[in-house]
Write a protein that holds these residues in place. Structure first.
Motif, short mmCIF file in Angstrom:
data_model
loop_
_atom_site.label_atom_id
_atom_site.label_comp_id
_atom_site.label_asym_id
_atom_site.label_seq_id
_atom_site.Cartn_x
_atom_site.Cartn_y
_atom_site.Cartn_z
N ASP A 1 0.85 -1.19 0.00
CA ASP A 1 0.00 0.00 0.00
C ASP A 1 0.89 1.25 0.00
N PRO A 2 0.29 2.45 0.04
CA PRO A 2 1.08 3.69 0.02
C PRO A 2 2.01 3.87 1.22
N HIS A 3 1.86 3.04 2.26
CA HIS A 3 2.72 3.10 3.44
C HIS A 3 3.70 1.94 3.50
N ASP A 4 3.82 1.19 2.39
CA ASP A 4 4.74 0.05 2.26
C ASP A 4 4.33 -1.14 3.12
N ASN A 5 3.04 -1.28 3.40
CA ASN A 5 2.52 -2.46 4.09
C ASN A 5 2.08 -3.48 3.06
N ARG B 1 8.16 -3.53 -4.01
CA ARG B 1 9.41 -3.10 -3.37
C ARG B 1 10.62 -3.42 -4.25
N ARG C 1 2.06 -1.39 -6.94
CA ARG C 1 3.17 -0.90 -6.13
C ARG C 1 3.84 -2.09 -5.44
N PHE D 1 8.43 1.19 -4.17
CA PHE D 1 9.26 1.74 -3.11
C PHE D 1 10.69 1.31 -3.39
N LEU E 1 9.34 6.60 -2.70
CA LEU E 1 8.41 6.00 -3.63
C LEU E 1 8.70 6.56 -5.01
#
Length: 179
Positions: free
Chosen positions: A19-23, A41, A39, A120, A111
């Motif tokens: 997600d937008p918070h790298d979860n 990594r 998205r 990310f 990001l």
């Protein structure tokens, strides 16, 4: 016998979709992640030799994204369930064709997004004193260049955009952390 298709294998690699918070939300094959702009990594490692020269290379034409473009970093995707740090060492050793590389040092994370891609990036640096033997499936040409030589080459090169952004951000990071 035909050689295996490196781009085909790469497109099947399983990635964590975040997600937008790298979860982590789910996992999907790399080819789907790129095609659907999901998205994920990645890691980027700026490599210098003990003389301070920067490792630069041209990607092979078979690369899934940014084929035949010049890059200022080595790296790649973080596999599903893999840590950024483990991926950084694995990718650096694979692309440089070395074993026993010092652990790359994390510097920053951001990001990277374009209309086509989004991931990310955790950006690292490492000094490589070992003789390099880059993977022919990954690297078509390589050299270690001084910063002055790079400044002359960059205007003539078609550079991978995330690698260029990593290089720019690392230079800014060093300017902020200079003692």
């Amino acid at each position: 016998m035909n050689a295996p298709d490196p781009a085909g294998r790469a497109s099947d690699e399983l990635l964590d979709i975040v997600d937008p918070h790298d979860n982590v939300l789910t996992q999907r094959p790399r080819g789907e992640a790129y095609a659907e702009r999901l998205r994920h990594r990645s890691v980027a490692i700026r490599v210098r030799d003990p003389h301070g020269r920067l490792f630069v290379h041209r990607r092979t034409p078979e690369k899934l994204i940014f084929p035949s473009r010049y890059d200022l970093v080595v790296g790649g995707v973080v596999g599903a369930g893999e840590s950024y740090d483990d991926a950084a060492l694995r990718e650096a050793e694979e692309e440089l064709g070395v074993q026993g590389l010092p652990v790359p040092q994390p510097r920053l994370k951001f990001l990277f997004e374009t209309p086509e891609y989004g991931w990310f990036l955790t950006v690292y640096e490492v000094v490589c004193a070992l003789p390099v033997h880059p993977q022919p499936e990954e690297v078509a040409w390589h050299a270690f260049v001084t910063d002055d030589e790079l400044a002359e080459l960059l205007p003539r090169w078609d550079v991978v955009p995330d690698g260029l952004e990593c290089h720019r951000r690392l230079d800014a990071w060093h300017a902020q952390h200079a003692e």
